[in-house]
Write a protein that holds these residues in place. Structure first.
Motif, PDB file in Angstrom:
ATOM      1  N   LEU A 130      34.921  40.106  43.874  1.00 26.20           N
ATOM      2  CA  LEU A 130      35.416  40.355  42.527  1.00 26.20           C
ATOM      3  C   LEU A 130      34.403  39.841  41.506  1.00 26.20           C
ATOM      4  CD1 LEU A 130      39.115  39.160  42.963  1.00 26.20           C
ATOM      5  CD2 LEU A 130      38.394  41.514  42.514  1.00 26.20           C
ATOM      6  N   ALA A 174      46.161  31.599  42.695  1.00 24.74           N
ATOM      7  CA  ALA A 174      46.660  32.983  42.703  1.00 24.74           C
ATOM      8  C   ALA A 174      47.356  33.311  44.014  1.00 24.74           C
ATOM      9  CB  ALA A 174      45.498  33.949  42.463  1.00 24.74           C
ATOM     10  N   ASN A 303      37.237  42.815  46.492  1.00 22.49           N
ATOM     11  CA  ASN A 303      37.848  43.981  45.852  1.00 22.49           C
ATOM     12  C   ASN A 303      38.755  44.700  46.840  1.00 22.49           C
ATOM     13  OD1 ASN A 303      36.722  44.309  43.057  1.00 22.49           O
ATOM     14  ND2 ASN A 303      34.801  44.124  44.193  1.00 22.49           N
ATOM     15  N   HIS A 331      52.350  41.610  45.024  1.00 18.90           N
ATOM     16  CA  HIS A 331      52.376  40.661  43.904  1.00 18.90           C
ATOM     17  C   HIS A 331      51.033  40.551  43.186  1.00 18.90           C
ATOM     18  CE1 HIS A 331      56.432  39.429  44.909  1.00 18.90           C
ATOM     19  NE2 HIS A 331      56.063  39.274  46.165  1.00 18.90           N
ATOM     20  N   GLY A 332      50.097  41.441  43.494  1.00 19.56           N
ATOM     21  CA  GLY A 332      48.851  41.543  42.734  1.00 19.56           C
ATOM     22  C   GLY A 332      48.006  40.298  42.719  1.00 19.56           C
ATOM     23  N   ASN A 334      44.869  39.885  43.397  1.00 14.50           N
ATOM     24  CA  ASN A 334      43.569  40.083  42.756  1.00 14.50           C
ATOM     25  C   ASN A 334      43.686  40.139  41.241  1.00 14.50           C
ATOM     26  OD1 ASN A 334      42.168  40.014  45.119  1.00 14.50           O
ATOM     27  ND2 ASN A 334      41.912  42.223  45.316  1.00 14.50           N
ATOM     28  N   GLU A 335      44.769  40.726  40.737  1.00 12.77           N
ATOM     29  CA  GLU A 335      44.982  40.754  39.294  1.00 12.77           C
ATOM     30  C   GLU A 335      45.175  39.334  38.759  1.00 12.77           C
ATOM     31  OE1 GLU A 335      46.377  42.800  41.462  1.00 12.77           O
ATOM     32  OE2 GLU A 335      45.310  44.617  40.830  1.00 12.77           O
ATOM     33  N   LYS A 336      45.850  38.499  39.514  1.00 11.54           N
ATOM     34  CA  LYS A 336      46.054  37.110  39.098  1.00 11.54           C
ATOM     35  C   LYS A 336      44.729  36.356  39.091  1.00 11.54           C
ATOM     36  CE  LYS A 336      50.905  36.443  40.453  1.00 11.54           C
ATOM     37  NZ  LYS A 336      51.282  37.856  40.591  1.00 11.54           N
ATOM     38  N   ARG A 338      41.701  37.706  38.648  1.00 15.03           N
ATOM     39  CA  ARG A 338      40.918  38.212  37.511  1.00 15.03           C
ATOM     40  C   ARG A 338      41.396  37.578  36.200  1.00 15.03           C
ATOM     41  NH1 ARG A 338      41.799  43.321  40.165  1.00 15.03           N
ATOM     42  NH2 ARG A 338      39.913  44.067  41.196  1.00 15.03           N
ATOM     43  N   ALA A 339      42.708  37.507  36.034  1.00 17.72           N
ATOM     44  CA  ALA A 339      43.252  36.946  34.798  1.00 17.72           C
ATOM     45  C   ALA A 339      42.850  35.488  34.629  1.00 17.72           C
ATOM     46  CB  ALA A 339      44.774  37.076  34.790  1.00 17.72           C
ATOM     47  N   ARG A 340      42.934  34.708  35.699  1.00 22.76           N
ATOM     48  CA  ARG A 340      42.580  33.295  35.606  1.00 22.76           C
ATOM     49  C   ARG A 340      41.081  33.111  35.413  1.00 22.76           C
ATOM     50  NH1 ARG A 340      45.461  29.302  33.909  1.00 22.76           N
ATOM     51  NH2 ARG A 340      47.071  29.333  35.516  1.00 22.76           N
TER      52      ARG A 340
END
Length: 363
Positions: A130, A174, A303, A331-332, A334-336, A338-340
């Motif tokens: 990522l 995450a 990814n 529960h995403g 990878n999105e968590k 990226r956000a952090r």
């Protein structure tokens, strides 16, 4: 179900790609795990990758798995002894084809019980990390006195610098949110003591970075080996060498405790009678620390979701690895991450600033 039959509805994505040929007892154990997954994850579809002829015959014994799977032919096989460099050249292996499906966006993640080294190498090269992550890490759930605890890295990176450890903390948080459902997981750095001056420079710098980050409120500080099983924190962060040794030591301790209990209760007639009295409690404890419940390590930071099942896992263990992958996808995780990562300015710390991290300091 074959790919030809699935082609009628090409818009339906695959929840996971499954390497059907990886592991000590594939494909029977893999299909047995999918048989259980059919009940646990209704409505999901899986891309089953491996030797089509072998799988069609085997699926006749697993009707529930047959209904939720689409078979994709992959004649190649990555053996458990194959070197990662050789596995990289084998483009038609079940492991490579399954990971390729994730890279193309056909599946949300991949699960395999195959060759660990080959899986790590293929995942890192095919999926890549990522943005903002320098190295992926192996994360898994382990039992503790206060509930489950996430631990990483468990062997993907033998040596790590300060930046890696901070990234592991981000990914571990995450993971704990996605898999354990914790809103604000507590994070600890594994060290030889809890005092601020303990450990080497990379650990102290990582602790300073976390205290100055948006994770500060969740950062507990340093933890020791006994804190893992005590459940002092929800996430334990360390390098891959230390993490793998701690994991294997814990597994060995559980096996030793089980062996000693069996010896004690077989000593004489009185101990055998005592066993009958405490048997319900022992059965509950066995369920609680059953290693099959904790099967499935996630290679976080890529990814795509990549889950490694133990090569010797049985059907229940493989089903648990599928559960972990489904939690990570649903529960995403990878999105968590990226956000952090977008909130953590300390990750600009370069590896050059911590190149002396392997030298022990004040311990």
């Amino acid at each position: 179900m074959s790919e030809d039959n699935a082609a009628a509805d090409p818009a339906v994505p695959f929840s996971l790609a499954i390497d059907a040929m990886g592991g000590d007892n594939a494909p029977e154990i893999v299909l047995g795990g999918l048989e259980r997954a059919a009940d646990r994850h209704p409505g999901c579809r899986f891309l089953l990758v491996g030797d089509e002829e072998v799988l069609r015959v085997a699926l006749m014994r697993f009707p529930k798995a047959a209904k939720i799977c689409t078979v994709r032919h992959a004649p190649g096989l990555v053996s458990m002894e194959m070197k990662p460099t050789a596995a990289l050249r084998l483009r038609d292996s079940s492991l490579r084809v399954a990971i390729d499906a994730v890279a193309r966006g056909e599946a949300g993640g991949v699960v395999s019980a195959g060759n660990s080294g080959a899986m790590l190498a293929l995942a890192k090269i095919v999926l890549k990390t990522l943005p903002g992550i320098s190295r992926p890490a192996l994360a898994a759930v382990n039992p503790s006195a206060r509930g489950d605890v996430v631990m990483l890295d468990l062997g993907a990176n033998i040596s790590c610098d300060t930046r890696n450890l901070v990234e592991f903390a981000v990914m571990g948080e995450a993971f704990a949110k996605a898999v354990l459902g914790l809103p604000a997981p507590r994070i600890g750095l594994l060290n030889v003591g809890v005092e601020e001056l303990k450990g080497d420079e990379r650990l102290r710098l990582a602790a300073d970075a976390l205290r100055d980050s948006p994770l500060a409120a969740q950062f507990h500080g340093f933890v020791e080996g006994h804190d893992i099983t005590a459940g002092t924190t929800d996430v334990v962060v360390t390098d891959g060498f230390t993490g793998n040794v701690a994991l294997k030591t814990g597994e060995g301790a559980l096996k030793l405790a089980s062996l000693l209990l069996r010896r004690v209760f077989r000593t004489n007639l009185l101990t055998r009678l005592g066993y009958l009295l405490v048997r319900p409690g022992l059965e509950r404890m066995r369920e609680w620390i059953d290693p099959r419940r904790y099967n499935g390590a996630v290679l976080v930071g890529l990814n795509g979701i990549v889950v490694k099942s133990h090569g010797g896992a049985d059907a229940e263990g493989f089903a648990a690895a599928i559960d972990v992958a489904m939690d990570a996808v649903t529960h995403g995780i990878n999105e968590k991450i990226r956000a952090r990562l977008g909130q953590i300015a300390t990750l600009t710390l370069s590896s050059d600033e911590t190149q002396g991290a392997a030298v022990p300091a004040d311990v």
